[in-house]
Design a protein around this motif. Structure first.
Motif, PDB file in Angstrom:
ATOM      1  N   VAL A  59       0.895  -1.087   0.006  1.00  0.00           N
ATOM      2  CA  VAL A  59       0.165  -0.005  -0.066  1.00  0.00           C
ATOM      3  C   VAL A  59       0.929   1.276  -0.162  1.00  0.00           C
ATOM      4  O   VAL A  59       1.959   1.126   0.315  1.00  0.00           O
ATOM      5  N   THR A  60       0.383   2.286  -0.508  1.00  0.00           N
ATOM      6  CA  THR A  60       1.125   3.681  -0.519  1.00  0.00           C
ATOM      7  C   THR A  60       0.677   4.520   0.476  1.00  0.00           C
ATOM      8  O   THR A  60      -0.073   3.993   1.569  1.00  0.00           O
ATOM      9  N   ASP A  61       1.316   5.694   0.726  1.00  0.00           N
ATOM     10  CA  ASP A  61       1.074   6.506   1.872  1.00  0.00           C
ATOM     11  C   ASP A  61      -0.357   7.098   1.684  1.00  0.00           C
ATOM     12  O   ASP A  61      -1.024   7.644   2.391  1.00  0.00           O
ATOM     13  N   LEU A  62      -0.873   7.041   0.435  1.00  0.00           N
ATOM     14  CA  LEU A  62      -2.028   7.596   0.128  1.00  0.00           C
ATOM     15  C   LEU A  62      -3.359   6.823   0.113  1.00  0.00           C
ATOM     16  O   LEU A  62      -4.414   7.010   0.117  1.00  0.00           O
ATOM     17  N   ALA A  63      -2.926   5.393   0.679  1.00  0.00           N
ATOM     18  CA  ALA A  63      -3.992   4.289   0.888  1.00  0.00           C
ATOM     19  C   ALA A  63      -4.719   4.561   1.991  1.00  0.00           C
ATOM     20  O   ALA A  63      -4.204   4.836   3.423  1.00  0.00           O
ATOM     21  N   ALA A  64      -6.032   4.292   1.849  1.00  0.00           N
ATOM     22  CA  ALA A  64      -6.773   4.296   3.124  1.00  0.00           C
ATOM     23  C   ALA A  64      -7.043   2.965   3.619  1.00  0.00           C
ATOM     24  O   ALA A  64      -7.876   2.120   3.605  1.00  0.00           O
ATOM     25  N   VAL A  65      -6.127   2.655   4.574  1.00  0.00           N
ATOM     26  CA  VAL A  65      -5.635   1.175   5.135  1.00  0.00           C
ATOM     27  C   VAL A  65      -6.776   0.997   6.020  1.00  0.00           C
ATOM     28  O   VAL A  65      -6.646  -0.189   6.118  1.00  0.00           O
ATOM     29  N   LYS A  66      -7.642   1.620   6.556  1.00  0.00           N
ATOM     30  CA  LYS A  66      -8.682   1.135   7.406  1.00  0.00           C
ATOM     31  C   LYS A  66      -9.841   0.826   6.511  1.00  0.00           C
ATOM     32  O   LYS A  66     -10.903   0.651   7.234  1.00  0.00           O
ATOM     33  N   ARG A  67      -9.866   1.255   5.205  1.00  0.00           N
ATOM     34  CA  ARG A  67     -11.234   1.076   4.578  1.00  0.00           C
ATOM     35  C   ARG A  67     -11.022  -0.072   3.435  1.00  0.00           C
ATOM     36  O   ARG A  67     -11.598  -0.044   2.283  1.00  0.00           O
ATOM     37  N   ILE A  68      -9.899  -0.787   3.306  1.00  0.00           N
ATOM     38  CA  ILE A  68      -9.762  -1.958   2.368  1.00  0.00           C
ATOM     39  C   ILE A  68     -10.778  -2.812   2.126  1.00  0.00           C
ATOM     40  O   ILE A  68     -11.451  -3.037   3.173  1.00  0.00           O
ATOM     41  N   GLN A  69     -11.326  -3.280   1.049  1.00  0.00           N
ATOM     42  CA  GLN A  69     -12.345  -3.990   0.872  1.00  0.00           C
ATOM     43  C   GLN A  69     -11.785  -5.288   0.185  1.00  0.00           C
ATOM     44  O   GLN A  69     -11.041  -5.202  -0.800  1.00  0.00           O
ATOM     45  N   LEU A  70     -12.401  -6.327   0.470  1.00  0.00           N
ATOM     46  CA  LEU A  70     -12.280  -7.599  -0.375  1.00  0.00           C
ATOM     47  C   LEU A  70     -13.807  -8.026  -0.942  1.00  0.00           C
ATOM     48  O   LEU A  70     -14.603  -8.057  -0.137  1.00  0.00           O
ATOM     49  N   ARG A  71     -13.942  -7.959  -2.082  1.00  0.00           N
ATOM     50  CA  ARG A  71     -14.987  -8.306  -2.868  1.00  0.00           C
ATOM     51  C   ARG A  71     -15.008  -9.565  -3.468  1.00  0.00           C
ATOM     52  O   ARG A  71     -14.218  -9.776  -4.340  1.00  0.00           O
ATOM     53  N   ARG A  72     -16.234 -10.444  -3.129  1.00  0.00           N
ATOM     54  CA  ARG A  72     -16.329 -11.670  -3.453  1.00  0.00           C
ATOM     55  C   ARG A  72     -17.752 -11.834  -4.083  1.00  0.00           C
ATOM     56  O   ARG A  72     -18.646 -11.486  -3.494  1.00  0.00           O
ATOM     57  N   VAL A  73     -17.887 -12.206  -5.385  1.00  0.00           N
ATOM     58  CA  VAL A  73     -18.957 -12.627  -5.985  1.00  0.00           C
ATOM     59  C   VAL A  73     -19.272 -14.228  -5.946  1.00  0.00           C
ATOM     60  O   VAL A  73     -18.455 -14.952  -6.403  1.00  0.00           O
ATOM     61  N   THR A  74     -20.315 -14.476  -5.457  1.00  0.00           N
ATOM     62  CA  THR A  74     -20.757 -15.973  -5.249  1.00  0.00           C
ATOM     63  C   THR A  74     -22.181 -15.980  -6.331  1.00  0.00           C
ATOM     64  O   THR A  74     -22.802 -15.099  -6.612  1.00  0.00           O
ATOM     65  N   ASP A  75     -22.788 -17.398  -6.180  1.00  0.00           N
ATOM     66  CA  ASP A  75     -23.871 -17.503  -6.685  1.00  0.00           C
ATOM     67  C   ASP A  75     -25.172 -16.626  -5.896  1.00  0.00           C
ATOM     68  O   ASP A  75     -26.206 -16.237  -6.527  1.00  0.00           O
ATOM     69  N   ALA A  76     -24.803 -16.386  -4.622  1.00  0.00           N
ATOM     70  CA  ALA A  76     -26.083 -15.534  -3.793  1.00  0.00           C
ATOM     71  C   ALA A  76     -25.546 -13.967  -4.082  1.00  0.00           C
ATOM     72  O   ALA A  76     -26.393 -13.345  -3.669  1.00  0.00           O
ATOM     73  N   GLY A  77     -24.591 -13.651  -4.827  1.00  0.00           N
ATOM     74  CA  GLY A  77     -24.433 -12.205  -5.086  1.00  0.00           C
ATOM     75  C   GLY A  77     -23.006 -11.854  -4.660  1.00  0.00           C
ATOM     76  O   GLY A  77     -22.193 -12.664  -4.408  1.00  0.00           O
ATOM     77  N   GLU A  78     -22.775 -10.533  -4.493  1.00  0.00           N
ATOM     78  CA  GLU A  78     -21.724  -9.840  -4.235  1.00  0.00           C
ATOM     79  C   GLU A  78     -21.786  -9.638  -2.660  1.00  0.00           C
ATOM     80  O   GLU A  78     -22.866  -9.120  -1.922  1.00  0.00           O
ATOM     81  N   THR A  79     -20.358 -10.157  -1.958  1.00  0.00           N
ATOM     82  CA  THR A  79     -20.334  -9.827  -0.713  1.00  0.00           C
ATOM     83  C   THR A  79     -18.905  -8.869  -0.407  1.00  0.00           C
ATOM     84  O   THR A  79     -17.986  -9.073  -1.025  1.00  0.00           O
ATOM     85  N   VAL A  80     -19.248  -7.726   0.240  1.00  0.00           N
ATOM     86  CA  VAL A  80     -17.911  -6.830   0.630  1.00  0.00           C
ATOM     87  C   VAL A  80     -17.539  -7.011   1.990  1.00  0.00           C
ATOM     88  O   VAL A  80     -18.200  -6.830   2.821  1.00  0.00           O
ATOM     89  N   TYR A  81     -16.349  -7.627   2.062  1.00  0.00           N
ATOM     90  CA  TYR A  81     -15.782  -7.557   3.549  1.00  0.00           C
ATOM     91  C   TYR A  81     -14.768  -6.612   3.646  1.00  0.00           C
ATOM     92  O   TYR A  81     -13.891  -6.276   2.957  1.00  0.00           O
ATOM     93  N   ARG A  82     -14.872  -5.898   4.852  1.00  0.00           N
ATOM     94  CA  ARG A  82     -14.064  -4.471   5.202  1.00  0.00           C
ATOM     95  C   ARG A  82     -12.860  -5.211   5.923  1.00  0.00           C
ATOM     96  O   ARG A  82     -12.891  -6.183   6.650  1.00  0.00           O
ATOM     97  N   PHE A  83     -11.724  -4.746   5.793  1.00  0.00           N
ATOM     98  CA  PHE A  83     -10.477  -4.768   6.230  1.00  0.00           C
ATOM     99  C   PHE A  83      -9.794  -3.659   6.566  1.00  0.00           C
ATOM    100  O   PHE A  83      -9.295  -2.934   5.903  1.00  0.00           O
ATOM    101  N   ASN A  84      -9.112  -3.908   8.021  1.00  0.00           N
ATOM    102  CA  ASN A  84      -8.536  -2.745   8.539  1.00  0.00           C
ATOM    103  C   ASN A  84      -6.901  -3.128   8.571  1.00  0.00           C
ATOM    104  O   ASN A  84      -6.780  -4.045   9.527  1.00  0.00           O
ATOM    105  N   TYR A  85      -6.255  -2.814   7.584  1.00  0.00           N
ATOM    106  CA  TYR A  85      -4.712  -3.233   7.671  1.00  0.00           C
ATOM    107  C   TYR A  85      -4.149  -2.699   8.979  1.00  0.00           C
ATOM    108  O   TYR A  85      -3.095  -3.470   9.400  1.00  0.00           O
ATOM    109  N   ARG A  86      -4.257  -1.460   9.493  1.00  0.00           N
ATOM    110  CA  ARG A  86      -3.872  -0.985  10.368  1.00  0.00           C
ATOM    111  C   ARG A  86      -4.145  -1.865  11.724  1.00  0.00           C
ATOM    112  O   ARG A  86      -3.026  -2.137  12.668  1.00  0.00           O
ATOM    113  N   GLN A  87      -5.157  -2.443  11.833  1.00  0.00           N
ATOM    114  CA  GLN A  87      -5.501  -3.365  13.031  1.00  0.00           C
ATOM    115  C   GLN A  87      -4.536  -4.846  12.954  1.00  0.00           C
ATOM    116  O   GLN A  87      -4.198  -5.440  13.753  1.00  0.00           O
TER     117      GLN A  87
END
Length: 76
Positions: free
Chosen positions: A20-48
């Motif tokens: 990640v760069t100095d301009l990255a919002a490390v507390k708001r990283i997202q993992l987006r996963r598409v399954t048969d049920a639709g899209e799920t967005v997982y939030r990821f706080n790199y700082r934690q």
């Protein structure tokens, strides 16, 4: 776009992409996963993860997953 092998973790995928760069919002990283049920967005706080509070970075990424690292907002 980065190709990752099987059993690659979220942190490894970020490292393979160059980290990640100095301009990255490390507390708001997202993992987006598409399954048969639709899209799920997982939030990821790199700082934690760096602080040892969370181990979500050890989660595996799967084919088709998209990792989004947004740009920081003013005063973030």
């Amino acid at each position: 776009y980065v190709d990752v092998s099987r059993n690659t973790t979220l942190l490894q995928a970020l490292a393979l992409a160059g980290g990640v760069t100095d301009l990255a919002a490390v507390k708001r990283i997202q993992l987006r996963r598409v399954t048969d049920a639709g899209e799920t967005v997982y939030r990821f706080n790199y700082r934690q993860v760096l602080d040892g509070v969370s181990n979500v970075g050890t989660s595996s990424v799967f084919g088709g997953d998209v990792i989004v690292v947004p740009t920081r907002r003013l005063f973030e």
